[in-house]
Design a protein around this motif. Structure first.
Motif, PDB file in Angstrom:
ATOM      1  N   LYS A  23       0.823  -1.202   0.000  1.00  0.00           N
ATOM      2  CA  LYS A  23       0.000   0.000   0.000  1.00  0.00           C
ATOM      3  C   LYS A  23       0.865   1.262   0.000  1.00  0.00           C
ATOM      4  O   LYS A  23       0.611   2.205  -0.736  1.00  0.00           O
ATOM      5  N   ASP A  24       1.927   1.257   0.797  1.00  0.00           N
ATOM      6  CA  ASP A  24       2.841   2.404   0.848  1.00  0.00           C
ATOM      7  C   ASP A  24       3.515   2.639  -0.498  1.00  0.00           C
ATOM      8  O   ASP A  24       3.621   3.781  -0.951  1.00  0.00           O
ATOM      9  N   GLN A  25       3.968   1.569  -1.154  1.00  0.00           N
ATOM     10  CA  GLN A  25       4.588   1.701  -2.470  1.00  0.00           C
ATOM     11  C   GLN A  25       3.576   2.197  -3.500  1.00  0.00           C
ATOM     12  O   GLN A  25       3.892   3.041  -4.330  1.00  0.00           O
ATOM     13  N   ALA A  26       2.376   1.673  -3.449  1.00  0.00           N
ATOM     14  CA  ALA A  26       1.340   2.052  -4.411  1.00  0.00           C
ATOM     15  C   ALA A  26       0.973   3.529  -4.270  1.00  0.00           C
ATOM     16  O   ALA A  26       0.771   4.218  -5.279  1.00  0.00           O
ATOM     17  N   ILE A  27       0.906   4.015  -3.052  1.00  0.00           N
ATOM     18  CA  ILE A  27       0.571   5.428  -2.819  1.00  0.00           C
ATOM     19  C   ILE A  27       1.602   6.328  -3.485  1.00  0.00           C
ATOM     20  O   ILE A  27       1.259   7.354  -4.065  1.00  0.00           O
ATOM     21  N   ARG A  28       2.863   5.934  -3.455  1.00  0.00           N
ATOM     22  CA  ARG A  28       3.913   6.729  -4.117  1.00  0.00           C
ATOM     23  C   ARG A  28       3.690   6.828  -5.623  1.00  0.00           C
ATOM     24  O   ARG A  28       4.134   7.775  -6.260  1.00  0.00           O
ATOM     25  N   LEU A  29       3.009   5.826  -6.192  1.00  0.00           N
ATOM     26  CA  LEU A  29       2.713   5.821  -7.627  1.00  0.00           C
ATOM     27  C   LEU A  29       1.337   6.399  -7.933  1.00  0.00           C
ATOM     28  O   LEU A  29       0.888   6.389  -9.074  1.00  0.00           O
ATOM     29  N   GLY A  30       0.646   6.881  -6.912  1.00  0.00           N
ATOM     30  CA  GLY A  30      -0.675   7.469  -7.108  1.00  0.00           C
ATOM     31  C   GLY A  30      -1.801   6.463  -7.133  1.00  0.00           C
ATOM     32  O   GLY A  30      -2.901   6.760  -7.577  1.00  0.00           O
ATOM     33  N   ILE A  31      -1.534   5.252  -6.655  1.00  0.00           N
ATOM     34  CA  ILE A  31      -2.567   4.214  -6.586  1.00  0.00           C
ATOM     35  C   ILE A  31      -2.944   4.035  -5.130  1.00  0.00           C
ATOM     36  O   ILE A  31      -2.095   3.707  -4.304  1.00  0.00           O
ATOM     37  N   PHE A  32      -4.201   4.261  -4.827  1.00  0.00           N
ATOM     38  CA  PHE A  32      -4.671   4.156  -3.448  1.00  0.00           C
ATOM     39  C   PHE A  32      -6.123   3.719  -3.471  1.00  0.00           C
ATOM     40  O   PHE A  32      -6.767   3.729  -4.526  1.00  0.00           O
ATOM     41  N   GLU A  33      -6.629   3.305  -2.333  1.00  0.00           N
ATOM     42  CA  GLU A  33      -8.024   2.879  -2.255  1.00  0.00           C
ATOM     43  C   GLU A  33      -8.910   4.061  -2.605  1.00  0.00           C
ATOM     44  O   GLU A  33      -8.756   5.150  -2.071  1.00  0.00           O
ATOM     45  N   GLY A  34      -9.791   3.849  -3.575  1.00  0.00           N
ATOM     46  CA  GLY A  34     -10.668   4.915  -4.054  1.00  0.00           C
ATOM     47  C   GLY A  34     -10.195   5.539  -5.362  1.00  0.00           C
ATOM     48  O   GLY A  34     -10.935   6.279  -5.996  1.00  0.00           O
TER      49      GLY A  34
END
Length: 72
Positions: A23-34
């Motif tokens: 989740k932390d890595q994905a957030i850095r790429l602009g991918i997050f829940e929602g």
């Protein structure tokens, strides 16, 4: 539904990302829940490529099997 089951061109919302580290890595790429993304390409037995704004991101098949999505 999971990310590995979507088809090319489908718009989806990310519902859940299971692992905190992922989740932390994905957030850095602009991918997050929602987040709303589009399936750009789906390679047979390979990664799922999603389009988030103008950025293409390849997500490995094993990880894609764990990310919950909803088709829009």
């Amino acid at each position: 539904m999971t990310l590995d089951r979507i088809s090319r061109g489908q718009k989806i919302d990310i519902v859940s990302i299971p692992d905190r580290d992922i989740k932390d890595q994905a957030i850095r790429l602009g991918i997050f829940e929602g987040a709303r993304v589009t399936c750009f390409e789906k390679l047979p037995a390979g990664p799922v490529v999603i389009l988030n704004r103008k950025q293409k991101i390849a997500i490995g098949r094993k990880l894609a099997e764990r990310i919950q999505v909803k088709v829009v």
